[in-house]
Enzyme design. Structure first.
Site, PDB file in Angstrom:
ATOM      1  CG  HIS A 199      28.397  77.201  67.665  1.00 60.79           C
ATOM      2  ND1 HIS A 199      28.494  75.933  67.114  1.00 60.79           N
ATOM      3  CD2 HIS A 199      29.223  77.213  68.739  1.00 60.79           C
ATOM      4  CE1 HIS A 199      29.329  75.219  67.851  1.00 60.79           C
ATOM      5  NE2 HIS A 199      29.781  75.961  68.835  1.00 60.79           N
ATOM      6  CB  CYS A 212      34.718  76.282  62.536  1.00 60.03           C
ATOM      7  SG  CYS A 212      36.354  75.582  62.224  1.00 60.03           S
ATOM      8  CB  THR A 220      40.558  76.172  65.483  1.00 60.32           C
ATOM      9  OG1 THR A 220      39.896  74.990  64.966  1.00 60.32           O
ATOM     10  CG2 THR A 220      40.453  76.190  66.995  1.00 60.32           C
ATOM     11  N   GLY A 221      39.204  76.997  62.545  1.00 60.63           N
ATOM     12  CA  GLY A 221      39.424  76.716  61.121  1.00 60.63           C
ATOM     13  C   GLY A 221      39.784  75.263  60.871  1.00 60.63           C
ATOM     14  N   GLY A 257      38.296  72.152  62.080  1.00 57.34           N
ATOM     15  CA  GLY A 257      37.219  71.221  61.723  1.00 57.34           C
ATOM     16  C   GLY A 257      36.768  71.447  60.286  1.00 57.34           C
ATOM     17  CG  HIS A 266      53.760  78.503  45.916  1.00 54.21           C
ATOM     18  ND1 HIS A 266      54.972  78.263  46.522  1.00 54.21           N
ATOM     19  CD2 HIS A 266      53.946  79.613  45.139  1.00 54.21           C
ATOM     20  CE1 HIS A 266      55.860  79.182  46.142  1.00 54.21           C
ATOM     21  NE2 HIS A 266      55.248  80.018  45.307  1.00 54.21           N
ATOM     22  CG  ASN A 267      49.639  75.353  48.278  1.00 53.74           C
ATOM     23  OD1 ASN A 267      49.890  76.280  49.050  1.00 53.74           O
ATOM     24  ND2 ASN A 267      50.501  74.379  48.051  1.00 53.74           N
ATOM     25  NE  ARG A 316      35.107  79.542  69.898  1.00 51.00           N
ATOM     26  CZ  ARG A 316      34.494  78.380  70.119  1.00 51.00           C
ATOM     27  NH1 ARG A 316      35.185  77.248  70.088  1.00 51.00           N
ATOM     28  NH2 ARG A 316      33.193  78.345  70.349  1.00 51.00           N
ATOM     29  CG  HIS A 371      53.732  76.125  42.361  1.00 48.51           C
ATOM     30  ND1 HIS A 371      54.698  75.609  43.193  1.00 48.51           N
ATOM     31  CD2 HIS A 371      54.022  77.444  42.197  1.00 48.51           C
ATOM     32  CE1 HIS A 371      55.531  76.580  43.537  1.00 48.51           C
ATOM     33  NE2 HIS A 371      55.147  77.695  42.942  1.00 48.51           N
ATOM     34  NE  ARG A 404      56.478  71.285  43.217  1.00 49.16           N
ATOM     35  CZ  ARG A 404      57.280  72.323  43.256  1.00 49.16           C
ATOM     36  NH1 ARG A 404      56.794  73.521  43.497  1.00 49.16           N
ATOM     37  NH2 ARG A 404      58.561  72.176  43.069  1.00 49.16           N
TER      38      ARG A 404
END
Ligand code: RB5
Length: 153
Positions: free
Chosen positions: A13, A69, A71-72, A74, A102-103, A113, A136, A139
């Site tokens: 939500h 979400c 905050t990102g 969860g 790199h990842n 939020r 990379h 790794r």
């Protein structure tokens, strides 16, 4: 361009409005957006929606996932439990770019939020435009090995 053409979106939500905005944004860029829910702004848990979008990446149904979400956090914690998913929780364009370079992040988690609409679009554009740098890869191979060790533990 990074080779990402088809993107799965998921939210709860708190992330619903930003997810809708970002889906329209990538469609405006000529990319495919697939909606894995939530489909309204009613209160829901993020878990199942994030999981569906990430499983679609793993099966090859989509090239990447964008998870929104409050905050990102969860969403990213959930996503990173799924083998093969490399989810970056990002709130700035530099980290967005580097998480691809790199990842080789195949999922992007955003906090509705935390970042405003325009910043989120900029972050997503940086993420989509960046290319993985193959130096990379060793790794990332170690992350795959860690996943295998965890399955056996
Ligand atoms: C929902 O209130 C909020 O907890 C959720 O969107 C997310 O921020 C969790 O990590």
């Amino acid at each position: 361009m990074s080779g990402i053409r088809k993107i799965g979106f998921a939210c709860d939500h708190a992330g619903f409005a930003l997810k809708e905005t970002l889906m329209a944004h990538v469609r405006g860029r000529g990319l495919d957006a697939v909606d894995y829910g939530a489909f309204s702004k009613g209160r829901v848990d993020y878990n199942e929606f994030g999981e569906s979008a990430c499983r679609a990446v793993r099966s090859g149904e989509t090239d990447a996932a964008v998870l929104v979400c409050g905050t990102g956090m969860g969403m990213s914690i959930t996503a990173n439990k799924i083998a093969g998913i490399r989810c970056a929780a990002v709130s700035d364009p530099y980290t967005a770019r580097m998480s691809r370079r790199h990842n080789n992040a195949n999922a992007l988690a955003l906090g509705a939020r935390v970042v405003g609409e325009e910043a989120a679009k900029m972050i997503l554009d940086e993420w989509l435009d960046a290319r993985f740098e193959p130096r990379h890869q060793p790794r990332l191979d170690k992350i795959v090995e860690l996943e295998a060790r965890e399955r056996r533990a």
